[in-house]
Structures are given as structure tokens and as C-alpha cells.
Design an enzyme around this catalytic site. Sequence first.
Site, PDB file in Angstrom:
ATOM      1  N   SER A 124     117.929  78.631  14.024  1.00 29.24           N
ATOM      2  CA  SER A 124     117.906  80.035  14.419  1.00 29.24           C
ATOM      3  C   SER A 124     118.489  80.196  15.815  1.00 29.24           C
ATOM      4  O   SER A 124     118.404  79.276  16.653  1.00 29.24           O
ATOM      5  CB  SER A 124     116.444  80.502  14.433  1.00 29.24           C
ATOM      6  OG  SER A 124     116.315  81.715  15.131  1.00 29.24           O
ATOM      7  N   TYR A 148     107.319  79.217  17.762  1.00 29.03           N
ATOM      8  CA  TYR A 148     108.250  79.235  16.621  1.00 29.03           C
ATOM      9  C   TYR A 148     109.609  78.665  17.043  1.00 29.03           C
ATOM     10  O   TYR A 148     110.176  77.783  16.398  1.00 29.03           O
ATOM     11  CB  TYR A 148     108.414  80.669  16.096  1.00 29.03           C
ATOM     12  CG  TYR A 148     109.649  80.868  15.259  1.00 29.03           C
ATOM     13  CD1 TYR A 148     109.739  80.308  13.989  1.00 29.03           C
ATOM     14  CD2 TYR A 148     110.744  81.600  15.749  1.00 29.03           C
ATOM     15  CE1 TYR A 148     110.894  80.467  13.225  1.00 29.03           C
ATOM     16  CE2 TYR A 148     111.885  81.765  14.989  1.00 29.03           C
ATOM     17  CZ  TYR A 148     111.959  81.203  13.741  1.00 29.03           C
ATOM     18  OH  TYR A 148     113.102  81.354  12.997  1.00 29.03           O
ATOM     19  N   LYS A 152     111.870  75.023  15.973  1.00 30.60           N
ATOM     20  CA  LYS A 152     113.276  74.926  15.547  1.00 30.60           C
ATOM     21  C   LYS A 152     114.040  73.965  16.463  1.00 30.60           C
ATOM     22  O   LYS A 152     114.832  73.153  16.011  1.00 30.60           O
ATOM     23  CB  LYS A 152     113.943  76.314  15.555  1.00 30.60           C
ATOM     24  CG  LYS A 152     113.391  77.268  14.508  1.00 30.60           C
ATOM     25  CD  LYS A 152     113.785  76.858  13.092  1.00 30.60           C
ATOM     26  CE  LYS A 152     113.208  77.777  12.045  1.00 30.60           C
ATOM     27  NZ  LYS A 152     113.412  77.316  10.663  1.00 30.60           N
TER      28      LYS A 152
END
Length: 360
Positions: A124, A148, A152
Amino acid sequence: MAILVTGGAGYIGSHTCVELLNEGYEIVVVDNFSNSKPESLKRISEITGKLFPFYQMDVLDKKALDQVFSENTIEAVIHFAGSKAVGESVSIPLAYYQNNVIGTVILCEMMKNYGVKNLVFSSSATVYGATDQVPITEDTMLGAVNPYGRTKLMIEEILRDLSESDETWSIALLRYFNPVGAHRSGRIGEDPNGIPNNLMPYISQVAVGKLESLNIFGSDYPTKDGTGVRDYIHVVDLAMGHLKALEKIRSKRGVDAYNLGTGSGYSVLEMVEEFEQVSGQSIPYTIVERRAGDAAICYADVTKARNELGWSATRGIHEMCEDTWRWQQNNPEGYSEESKIKQETRSPVLKTAVGLFMSH
Ligand code: UD1
């Protein structure tokens, strides 16, 4: 030889499954339905007229994953499965590290055991943190700003270490900008749990009358109209990017990161206006405080994906809004029980497709 798609029932996963099947790939799908519905799998079959094996399971479940690899000849993996809500990741970070980081480690161990070393990973643009340096190239400094994002980033680093340790791995890290839109058919699309956090699903739920009014987070950013600017990318373009990455890793070893965006930025107000025009509905809004952690402006430099993958987005914001609106109107409750019943009476393809779904 099949492509294993983890999280294939989810928003980006389901659109990628459709494009893979349309291109003639064999797929095997696994999903635990933590943030998706079985209905989306039926609709993938309905759209493509194709059947595929499905396992309802968690990638953390080693035994189940072993079964998937032993029962199928897997050539490559596209790994979507993971948790993705920024706010939730702040409240329950351990669950995020468990699902995203540990889940990927377990998947890679299994791939290694079975000699499968081709991986497309769903990363992302969040790995760039809240940078205001645009356009963002793959070499822009990395630095996540929430759990989050850190999952990643950690996974990207783990995958680089893995490739460093064994040069026969081929890995593409796809850094998505802001995925929006839906399949042209209006049969699959984004179905967020509860009140949406992201802009497009929020706007479309206001347009369809499910939500009253949009809160715009800040109008004093140093942008064209003061509202935040993002690189919205149509989910079908994004899905096509996965097919191009798959082709690439078949011919090139090592790890590469690619930005998947359009290279253009649109403001919140521009998206609202476009959506109003496409839907013919007015989208009432209130300007509120900035949302913590939001960057003013974020859009991709997509040169690398264009040059190395031979991929670029072709769908603009008009099509993004049109397709979102078609999906929203046809499925006001998402993949609800109601839409399931409606579809079952309408589609004869469905019954054949259901027969193929294998539950672990
Ligand atoms: C968000 C996540 C990002 C994640 C991405 C996935 C945050 C801080 N960032 O990105 O980590 O990878 O989704 O798609 O959550 N906006 C409003 N009102 C709303 C919702 C959004 O004004 O109700 C604005 C935001 O301030 C922003 C733009 O719309 O300027 C886009 O927001 P959103 O769709 O949430 O995406 P990102 O913040 O870019």
C-alpha cells in the site's frame, strides 16, 4: 498450474480473480470471510462463467494451508489476505501483526516447502507515511505512521530478506494508491463493514440515502481547493496491474516495488462534484476538523510500473464514479442476504458454481 489467491473474496481480490479467469488462468482461492462474503465468490463465477476451487480458511492455519498446496499445483501466489483498517489497527495492533505479518510468514514458509517462489504482495502507499513530497516514486523515503502501515512495511522488509537469502524467489510489492470503483457489471464491488472509513464508499452511501451527509476532513490544506488530494485508481485497472506483475515475476527474479496509481490527484470536493454529476444526486457535506494522520496531497509517479510492467491505468474519475454508483444502486446493502436471494432466483450459473466451492 494454478495461481493461489489469498483473500480472493475481498474487494481487490475478487476483481483480480475475475481478470485472472478472463485471461485463462486457473485459480485457487482461500478466504476466511473476516471482511468479505461468500456471495462475492458466486458472483466471480457468474461474471466469468468459470468455476474454481475455494477453501474457507485462515492463512494462519498451517494444516489447512498445507492441504491447499498438496491438493493443487500452485505456480504463484497473489497475497491479499490481511486486515486493512487504519483506526482498528491502532486499537488492536497485535491482531494486525498476527494476521498480516505472521500470516505472510506462514504463507511464505509453505511456499518454500512446496518450492513455489513467485509472489505478488498486496502492499500500500501507506508505506510512504504521511509524506507531502509528490509525486511519490518507489524511492521516496518509507516510514509508516500507524500499526496497519507498519505491518505492510515490515512485510516488505521480510520479503526483501527472504529474496536476499535465496535468489530464486521472484516477488512484486504492489503499492496501491486509493482503490475505488467496481466491476462494470455492477455485480462485485466494495462492501465495507459498518460505516465506511474511506471517501468513495462514504460518498456513494450518502448518494443512495444510507448516510445523511459527508464530513469533509479539513478545507485548509495547501491544495487547489483546500481539501485533501489523492490518487484514486479504478479497481479493475488495479486488478490488471496484478496480472502484469504476475507476468513480470515469471521472467525476473528478486524483489521489486511498484506504485499502482494513475499519477493524477483529485481533491475531495472534485470527487464529490463528479459523483453528484454521475449519480444525479446531491451529496450534502459539512467541513469538519482535519483527520489525524492525513497528508494534504498524495499521488504516484507511475513511471516504473509503465516501463517495467507495461501497465498503466486507463479509467478516469468519471468511470470510477459511474461504476461505484452502479454497484451501490444495485446492491444498496452490499452482499447482503437479500441480494443473495435476489441473485439466486436470477442466475442459473450460480448453482453450478456453488457446486465447486470446497470448504475446508
Ligand atoms: C486511507 C488510509 C490508508 C489506506 C487507504 C486505503 C487513513 C489515515 N489512511 O487513505 O492508510 O491505505 O485508506 O484505501 O485512514 N475524507 C473525507 N471524509 C471522509 C473520508 C475521507 O474528507 O469521510 C478525505 C480524507 O481526508 C482524504 C480523502 O478523503 O483527504 C481520502 O480519504 P480515504 O478514502 O480515507 O483514503 P486515505 O486517507 O488516502
